[in-house]
Design a protein around this motif. Structure first.
Motif, PDB file in Angstrom:
ATOM      1  N   ALA A 112       0.831  -1.202   0.000  1.00 20.71           N
ATOM      2  CA  ALA A 112       0.000   0.000   0.000  1.00 20.71           C
ATOM      3  C   ALA A 112       0.867   1.254   0.000  1.00 20.71           C
ATOM      4  CB  ALA A 112      -0.916  -0.004   1.223  1.00 20.71           C
ATOM      5  N   LEU A 113       1.888   1.263   0.857  1.00 12.18           N
ATOM      6  CA  LEU A 113       2.699   2.473   0.991  1.00 12.18           C
ATOM      7  C   LEU A 113       3.509   2.740  -0.277  1.00 12.18           C
ATOM      8  CD1 LEU A 113       3.861   2.122   4.701  1.00 12.18           C
ATOM      9  CD2 LEU A 113       2.053   3.581   3.770  1.00 12.18           C
ATOM     10  N   VAL A 114       3.948   1.678  -0.920  1.00 11.76           N
ATOM     11  CA  VAL A 114       4.692   1.859  -2.171  1.00 11.76           C
ATOM     12  C   VAL A 114       3.777   2.471  -3.235  1.00 11.76           C
ATOM     13  CG1 VAL A 114       5.836   0.641  -4.072  1.00 11.76           C
ATOM     14  CG2 VAL A 114       6.437   0.100  -1.696  1.00 11.76           C
ATOM     15  N   LEU A 115       2.556   1.944  -3.303  1.00 10.19           N
ATOM     16  CA  LEU A 115       1.580   2.504  -4.245  1.00 10.19           C
ATOM     17  C   LEU A 115       1.330   3.985  -3.973  1.00 10.19           C
ATOM     18  CD1 LEU A 115      -1.232  -0.187  -4.464  1.00 10.19           C
ATOM     19  CD2 LEU A 115      -0.188   0.974  -6.422  1.00 10.19           C
ATOM     20  N   LEU A 116       1.275   4.308  -2.681  1.00 14.25           N
ATOM     21  CA  LEU A 116       0.897   5.673  -2.304  1.00 14.25           C
ATOM     22  C   LEU A 116       2.049   6.662  -2.437  1.00 14.25           C
ATOM     23  CD1 LEU A 116      -1.449   4.797   0.664  1.00 14.25           C
ATOM     24  CD2 LEU A 116      -2.106   5.892  -1.492  1.00 14.25           C
ATOM     25  N   GLU A 117       3.210   6.145  -2.774  1.00 18.26           N
ATOM     26  CA  GLU A 117       4.311   7.079  -3.026  1.00 18.26           C
ATOM     27  C   GLU A 117       3.956   8.048  -4.145  1.00 18.26           C
ATOM     28  OE1 GLU A 117       8.650   6.075  -2.248  1.00 18.26           O
ATOM     29  OE2 GLU A 117       7.796   4.162  -2.940  1.00 18.26           O
ATOM     30  N   ASN A 118       3.082   7.583  -5.038  1.00 13.96           N
ATOM     31  CA  ASN A 118       2.519   8.516  -6.004  1.00 13.96           C
ATOM     32  C   ASN A 118       1.485   9.352  -5.250  1.00 13.96           C
ATOM     33  OD1 ASN A 118       0.707   9.763  -7.759  1.00 13.96           O
ATOM     34  ND2 ASN A 118       1.081   8.250  -9.363  1.00 13.96           N
ATOM     35  N   GLY A 119       1.802  10.560  -4.989  1.00 13.62           N
ATOM     36  CA  GLY A 119       0.977  11.408  -4.122  1.00 13.62           C
ATOM     37  C   GLY A 119      -0.401  11.728  -4.674  1.00 13.62           C
ATOM     38  N   GLU A 120      -0.672  11.389  -5.927  1.00 11.38           N
ATOM     39  CA  GLU A 120      -1.964  11.717  -6.534  1.00 11.38           C
ATOM     40  C   GLU A 120      -3.035  10.669  -6.214  1.00 11.38           C
ATOM     41  OE1 GLU A 120      -2.672  14.597  -8.794  1.00 11.38           O
ATOM     42  OE2 GLU A 120      -0.944  15.142  -7.560  1.00 11.38           O
ATOM     43  N   HIS A 121      -2.615   9.488  -5.780  1.00 10.60           N
ATOM     44  CA  HIS A 121      -3.602   8.453  -5.510  1.00 10.60           C
ATOM     45  C   HIS A 121      -4.412   8.798  -4.270  1.00 10.60           C
ATOM     46  CE1 HIS A 121      -1.552   6.520  -8.594  1.00 10.60           C
ATOM     47  NE2 HIS A 121      -0.860   5.601  -7.938  1.00 10.60           N
ATOM     48  N   LYS A 122      -5.654   8.330  -4.259  1.00 11.96           N
ATOM     49  CA  LYS A 122      -6.511   8.571  -3.103  1.00 11.96           C
ATOM     50  C   LYS A 122      -6.662   7.290  -2.295  1.00 11.96           C
ATOM     51  CE  LYS A 122      -7.771  12.697  -2.573  1.00 11.96           C
ATOM     52  NZ  LYS A 122      -7.267  13.249  -1.296  1.00 11.96           N
TER      53      LYS A 122
ATOM     54  N   ALA B 275     -14.555  14.893  -6.539  1.00 11.79           N
ATOM     55  CA  ALA B 275     -13.264  14.227  -6.435  1.00 11.79           C
ATOM     56  C   ALA B 275     -13.131  13.322  -7.655  1.00 11.79           C
ATOM     57  CB  ALA B 275     -13.198  13.395  -5.155  1.00 11.79           C
ATOM     58  N   THR B 276     -12.002  13.419  -8.325  1.00 11.13           N
ATOM     59  CA  THR B 276     -11.805  12.618  -9.540  1.00 11.13           C
ATOM     60  C   THR B 276     -10.418  11.984  -9.518  1.00 11.13           C
ATOM     61  OG1 THR B 276     -11.130  14.661 -10.636  1.00 11.13           O
ATOM     62  CG2 THR B 276     -13.372  13.950 -11.004  1.00 11.13           C
ATOM     63  N   PRO B 277     -10.172  11.120  -8.535  1.00 13.54           N
ATOM     64  CA  PRO B 277      -8.841  10.520  -8.431  1.00 13.54           C
ATOM     65  C   PRO B 277      -8.569   9.586  -9.613  1.00 13.54           C
ATOM     66  CG  PRO B 277     -10.348   9.457  -6.905  1.00 13.54           C
ATOM     67  CD  PRO B 277     -11.095  10.606  -7.505  1.00 13.54           C
ATOM     68  N   GLY B 278      -7.313   9.538 -10.034  1.00 12.09           N
ATOM     69  CA  GLY B 278      -6.941   8.612 -11.098  1.00 12.09           C
ATOM     70  C   GLY B 278      -6.888   7.181 -10.579  1.00 12.09           C
ATOM     71  N   ARG B 279      -6.479   7.029  -9.331  1.00 11.49           N
ATOM     72  CA  ARG B 279      -6.401   5.690  -8.743  1.00 11.49           C
ATOM     73  C   ARG B 279      -6.845   5.757  -7.282  1.00 11.49           C
ATOM     74  NH1 ARG B 279      -3.958   0.818  -9.810  1.00 11.49           N
ATOM     75  NH2 ARG B 279      -3.006   1.702 -11.665  1.00 11.49           N
ATOM     76  N   VAL B 280      -7.602   4.753  -6.916  1.00 12.64           N
ATOM     77  CA  VAL B 280      -8.046   4.632  -5.537  1.00 12.64           C
ATOM     78  C   VAL B 280      -7.341   3.423  -4.932  1.00 12.64           C
ATOM     79  CG1 VAL B 280     -10.031   3.983  -4.138  1.00 12.64           C
ATOM     80  CG2 VAL B 280     -10.257   5.787  -5.846  1.00 12.64           C
ATOM     81  N   VAL B 281      -6.733   3.640  -3.783  1.00 16.28           N
ATOM     82  CA  VAL B 281      -6.032   2.545  -3.097  1.00 16.28           C
ATOM     83  C   VAL B 281      -6.862   2.160  -1.876  1.00 16.28           C
ATOM     84  CG1 VAL B 281      -3.904   1.823  -1.972  1.00 16.28           C
ATOM     85  CG2 VAL B 281      -3.815   3.418  -3.919  1.00 16.28           C
ATOM     86  N   ASP B 282      -7.464   0.993  -1.974  1.00 12.13           N
ATOM     87  CA  ASP B 282      -8.389   0.517  -0.942  1.00 12.13           C
ATOM     88  C   ASP B 282      -7.596  -0.216   0.139  1.00 12.13           C
ATOM     89  OD1 ASP B 282     -10.361  -0.606   0.570  1.00 12.13           O
ATOM     90  OD2 ASP B 282     -11.373  -1.628  -1.095  1.00 12.13           O
ATOM     91  N   LEU B 283      -7.686   0.264   1.367  1.00  9.01           N
ATOM     92  CA  LEU B 283      -6.894  -0.346   2.450  1.00  9.01           C
ATOM     93  C   LEU B 283      -7.624  -1.485   3.146  1.00  9.01           C
ATOM     94  CD1 LEU B 283      -5.268   2.777   4.170  1.00  9.01           C
ATOM     95  CD2 LEU B 283      -4.381   1.361   2.312  1.00  9.01           C
TER      96      LEU B 283
END
Lengths: 159, 281, 661
Positions: free
Chosen positions: B17-27, B44-52
């Motif tokens: 998860a944290l590696v994915l979120l290194e891209n600061g644009e993900h929600k 809100a129009t995120p390009g990627r959603v990271v579901d925890l």
């Protein structure tokens, strides 16, 4: 919606006045401002990206400085429109020397329309004031860092 | 009410998860009770959603050494009903019970809520009154902040890009303490027009410790240290709470003006303290 | 056309509209001011119409009055918020040149007729189907552009088209309700006898006329005397355009506004004269022996015993004891209030001259060859439960089991023409049409029964037809089979068992009732607690008590919504600020008080069932009872009137001001 408040700018009044009308300074300090381009006398085209919580939106708009009475007061209009709505803020900024710099008091109207206004009613007041606060905080930081001093073309070609 | 297309990731480990979120644009999707409505309105129009939700152990609730640790993905319902929270920091459990409705409490999480930092959310009042600490991690960092330093402004927290809330650390309340969360709910949204969380310790008839957290009134939750001090110096509740919220910015909307919110904060601080006092031993 | 909702939303996002904002006006009184922006340039004063109604000698009444009370009273703009938003599916069958339109509407047949005109297609090639509808409250008593658009597009692309309204669209494109600013003047004698009533009614129409927009305030004027014996009435309506969503019929449609006005004015008069609000009402009611009663506004009240529900409600709260309790509460510094509202409504709308599209209703009853009964009603219920009520009527009249009756509605290809559901008309008019169709069929069934039993006199009950003399019987199903098999027919009788009736009512019906609210106001915060809610409603003969209770409960919920929470708010530029359910507060289950509901039953002479209608009663009776109660609670502080919604901050401000006065 009426909006009013006051912030302190850590600069002498004439200097503060000049900074507040300097497009380079405005561009740096306006939250989310991505580009500011002069289009006429005291008029600028602006691109802005508003990011607030999970919300974000691009706005295309203009900034206008009018009724300039250096170093006491001027009228500032900021307006923008984007997919998520449109907004217009207009008010008079009045500058007075205070301890530690210049007190900038503002009073005016904020008008928000579109989706933003229809669904974000409870947040408009809070976030408007927050964005203004951020602007002055940034301005203070710029001044403190000495950045503004180098950037401002005082006395400049603005008036 | 249709979101824009977005990519969806469902990492199976914190590291992933944290590696994915290194891209600061993900929600980050941590329940979605605020993010999903915003996406449906296209605010809100995120390009990627990271579901925890599939990251293991993020919803753990445990106590050790007098500190209750609550994982960021613990739901409001879990916090409301957890024997550990109810036993060790009942103020938080009481605040959780006031959030939204049952459906929201089943989906929404404490990490998602505080990262969103809605000025009308219920938790922040309790967290500042509990002197909670928030642990934030990213792929490269791990730091812990006081709740009072975490909430910066409306919808603004100390979270840096790439960082997520990992857990909350809450000093267990003394079993002799009295506590109370009082809330004025907006009749439409259920959000706190004003919410006041208090803790009290008694020493005989005197108040030896008071904590007052206020949410909804201003752009961020705050502790009213002046009122706390007055109480600890022996002032009665009416006198101590008369100026709750003084000097703080106050929100205004169609439903309640800034003055009325300030007034409600004072009234409900007094009411919360009265109940807390009756619960203290 | 998009192939799914996601694509449609993405495509709509690509459209950038460059608006040039024009000056706008969102408040009807501001719209009337000199120099206000014109909503339509061709009508620069924003006045769409004016309407004057007068009865008796109002000027004389005010001249002779010993006391006159005046008050500006608003009924704020509301958003109907049906649980199901509007939805349309249009299917064009090019080969048959026929269009089937599914729509969430209250008026399937009228929609079909109007659509035929809009689309320029033969009406008989158009079929409207209205399946179960998730609430309307008047908001679906309209023909909307989307219904025509979906049909048009389906025909153009030769493909079915579906459109579902989002909640935001529902708030901004479906009609709103109320929107009154009323200036009332009430003339009376010092003994409390009411002499005359004047009203200047400013109606916020919104930007356009929808189906019934200008008719709604005229209903307010008709009902402005309420239940009182008012000989002298004068009213002026000014219909004003604003840059807002059009207003139209919303549960009660003009009557809640009228009732709120008169019931507030009666309380203001009672306070002025220091009379008890129950006593002043009992003194001025139209007496029970005065029916039919001709009002100064030109109506004929059908039947009534107005004191009965009030007395029943007063008994339920033990009124004298309650006033004693209030005295003690006031002495202790508590703000306790008792509010009474006695309402009258005009229902069973209505005789055809009173409506724009026919005020009758239709029913067809078909006894199938197997003896099962199919009822086709034009009333098109949308959740009120007439499927049950009508089945009861049919089962009772024909003596068959209720489970053998099927009620069909909402399909123009199946149901004969009908008018629809609004104005508390379903049972009073549609039920009556059914009743008469059943009488026709009953006679025919008996003829067949008598023929089969070879006798003259038969009775019909319990699913059989019995010879009164011999006691022999034949089953309902056997009769039905014989009527269709037609081996033998009674004299002058055709085969089959189908009857259709279109019933035109000779008058409206006038239900009434009394609601009492006991409230307590939190002095520190202005929050209102409804301690008790008593509703005594007289809707004439009750056919199904559970359904009537459901209507009363739902009606009261919406009345409480107006009294306490709901308000559509626009800013000066015409931007709707309450654009979602996060800001627009509809009543929720946990905010509802317990409703102590009971009834009196005064049959209506207008129809043979004696029914009057109950769909809107709760809403009409509720809001003045709540406001009267809260104003009564605040009376010791000198508060005389507060406009809805009674938000805590508004009450708190009133307390602050009262405390200073």
């Amino acid at each position: 919606m009426k909006i009013a408040g006051a912030h302190t700018v850590p600069a002498a009044r004439e200097w503060a006045f000049a900074l507040l009308q300097d497009p380079v300074v405005l561009a740096r300090c306006m939250p989310g401002c991505q580009a500011l381009e002069r289009t006429g006398d005291g008029e600028y085209h602006m691109k802005m990206k508003m990011v607030l919580a999970s919300m974000s939106g691009l706005f295309d708009g203009r900034v206008k400085v009018a009724d300039s009475c250096p170093p006491e007061s001027f009228r500032l209009t900021v307006e923008g429109a984007g997919k998520i709505g449109f907004m217009k803020g207009e008010g008079v900024l009045t500058l007075a020397a205070v301890d530690g710099g210049t007190g900038v008091a503002f009073a005016g109207d904020v008008h928000v329309g579109g989706t933003l206004a229809a669904v974000g009613q409870r947040l408009i007041d809070t976030t408007s004031r927050m964005l203004i606060k951020r602007f002055f905080e940034k301005l203070g930081a710029e001044i403190a860092a000495g950045e503004a001093a180098r950037a401002a073309p005082y006395p400049g070609d603005l008036y | 009410m249709i979101p824009q297309a977005f990519d969806y990731s469902s990492p199976r480990s914190l590291h992933e998860a944290l590696v994915l979120l290194e891209n600061g644009e993900h929600k980050v999707l941590a329940g979605g009770m605020s993010l999903v409505p915003m996406m449906k309105l296209r605010l809100a129009t995120p390009g990627r959603v990271v579901d925890l939700s599939r990251v293991p152990d993020l919803n753990r609730i445990a106590e050790s050494g007098g500190v209750v640790r609550i994982g960021a993905m613990a739901t409001h319902h879990e916090i409301e009903t957890s024997p550990v929270v109810r036993g060790q920091c009942p103020l938080l459990s009481e605040a959780a019970s006031h959030i939204g409705d049952v459906q929201v409490r089943n989906m929404g999480t404490i990490g998602g809520s505080i990262a969103h930092a809605d000025p009308a959310a219920d938790y922040p009042a309790a967290l500042v009154a509990l002197e909670a600490r928030v642990r934030l991690v990213s792929a490269h960092s791990d730091r812990t902040l006081d709740a009072a330093d975490f909430f910066l402004d409306a919808f603004t927290t100390a979270l840096a890009p790439g960082e997520i809330v990992l857990e909350l650390e809450i000093p267990a309340e003394d079993s002799s303490e009295g506590y109370r969360y009082e809330k004025v709910a907006h009749p439409a949204s259920g959000f706190a027009v004003v919410g006041v969380a208090v803790r009290i310790k008694k020493n005989g008839a005197a108040i030896s410790m008071a904590r007052i957290g206020v949410t909804g009134m201003g752009p961020r939750a705050f502790r009213d240290r002046a009122a706390e001090k007055l109480l600890e110096e022996g002032a009665d509740i009416a006198r101590a709470t008369a100026a709750v919220g003084a000097g703080q910015e106050a929100n205004a909307d169609l439903y309640a003006s800034a003055d009325y919110r300030r007034h409600l904060a004072a009234v409900h601080a007094a009411r919360a303290l009265t109940v807390a006092l009756s619960r203290a031993s | 056309m998009a192939t799914d909702r996601y694509l449609a939303a993405d495509a709509a996002d690509l459209v950038e509209v460059d608006y040039e904002p024009l000056a706008a006006v969102a408040d009807p009184e501001k719209a009337l001011a000199a120099g206000a922006p014109a909503v339509h340039p061709q009508w620069p004063d924003n006045i769409a119409f004016t309407f004057h109604q007068e009865g008796g000698d109002t000027e004389g009444a005010f001249r002779d009055a010993e006391v006159v009370v005046r008050q500006r009273i608003t009924s704020q703009r509301l958003i109907p918020t049906a649980m199901e938003t509007r939805g349309v599916v249009a299917e064009w069958r090019a080969g048959e040149r026929s269009l089937t339109l599914y729509s969430s509407t209250q008026i399937p047949h009228l929609l079909r007729t109007l659509l035929a005109g809009i689309l320029g297609m033969p009406e008989n090639h158009l079929r409207v189907i209205t399946p179960e509808v998730g609430g309307g409250f008047g908001s679906k008593l309209n023909v909307y552009a989307e219904e025509a658009l979906a049909a048009f597009v389906a025909m153009r692309i030769n493909h079915p088209v579906k459109w579902i309204e989002s909640r935001r669209e529902n708030f901004q494109a479906t009609i709103h309700g109320r929107g009154h600013v009323d200036y009332f003047e009430l003339a009376a004698k010092r003994d409390g006898t009411m002499l005359g009533l004047k009203l200047k009614l400013i109606q916020d129409l919104g930007a356009y006329h929808q189906l019934l927009t200008p008719a709604i305030p005229t209903l307010s004027v008709l009902m402005m005397p309420g239940l009182y014996n008012f000989p002298n009435i004068s009213a002026d309506i000014v219909g004003v355009f604003t840059n807002c969503v059009p207003t139209d019929a919303y549960r009660g449609a003009g009557r809640p506004e009228a009732t709120h006005g008169i019931e507030r004015m009666v309380d203001i008069l009672a306070a002025e004269l220091q009379m008890d609000p129950a006593a002043i009402r009992l003194k001025n009611f139209v007496p029970a022996n005065a029916f039919p009663y001709a009002t100064a506004t030109g109506l004929s009240y059908d039947s009534g015993n107005y004191a009965a529900p009030l007395k029943q409600a007063l008994d339920a709260v033990e009124y004298p004891k309650l006033r004693e309790e209030q005295k003690r509460a006031r002495a202790a510094g508590r703000l306790m209030g008792i509010g009474i509202s006695t309402y009258g409504e005009i229902c069973a709308i209505g005789p055809s001259p009173a409506t724009p599209a026919g005020g009758w209703e239709s029913a067809t009853v078909k006894i199938e060859p197997t003896g099962k009964v199919t009822v086709m009603t034009g009333a098109s219920p949308h959740g009120q439960g007439e499927e049950t009520t009508f089945a009861q009527i049919a089962a009772d009249e024909l003596g068959v089991d209720i489970d053998d009756v099927l009620v069909v509605h909402g399909d123009t290809a199946v149901v004969q023409y009908g008018i629809g559901t609004f104005g508390s008309r379903g049972t009073a008019i549609g039920g009556t049409a059914l009743y008469y169709a059943l009488q026709d069929l009953k006679a025919k069934v008996k003829k067949f029964g008598a023929m089969l039993l070879d006798t003259q006199k038969v009775t019909l009950a319990g699913g059989t037809c019995t010879d009164e003399v011999s006691g022999k019987s034949v089953s309902f199903a056997e009769i039905a089979g014989a009527a269709y098999r037609a081996l033998k027919l009674p004299p002058d009788t055709e085969p089959g068992l189908v009857a259709t009736r279109f019933w035109e009512p000779p008058n409206f019906t006038f239900p009434f009732g009394a609601h009492i609210v006991v409230s307590e106001v939190d002095r520190d915060t202005g929050a209102i607690e409804i301690r008790r809610y008593i509703a005594v409603d007289d809707c004439g003969k009750i056919i199904n008590p559970l359904i009537v209770a459901g209507q009363v409960h739902g009606g009261v919920a919406q009345g409480l919504g107006q009294a306490l929470w709901e308000q559509a708010v626009y800013d000066d530029s015409g931007q709707l600020l309450t654009g979602e359910l996060t800001d627009y507060a509809v009543p929720k289950a946990h905010l509802m008080p317990w409703i102590e509901s009971s009834h009196t039953e005064t049959p209506s002479p207008v129809n043979p069932l004696g029914v009057k209608g109950v769909g809107e009663a709760g809403t009409i009776g509720c809001s003045p009872a709540v406001v009267n109660s809260v104003v009564d609670a605040l009376a010791p502080l000198g508060v005389r009137h507060i406009d809805m919604p009674l938000t805590p901050e508004k009450i708190w401000n009133a307390i602050q001001q009262g405390g200073r006065a």
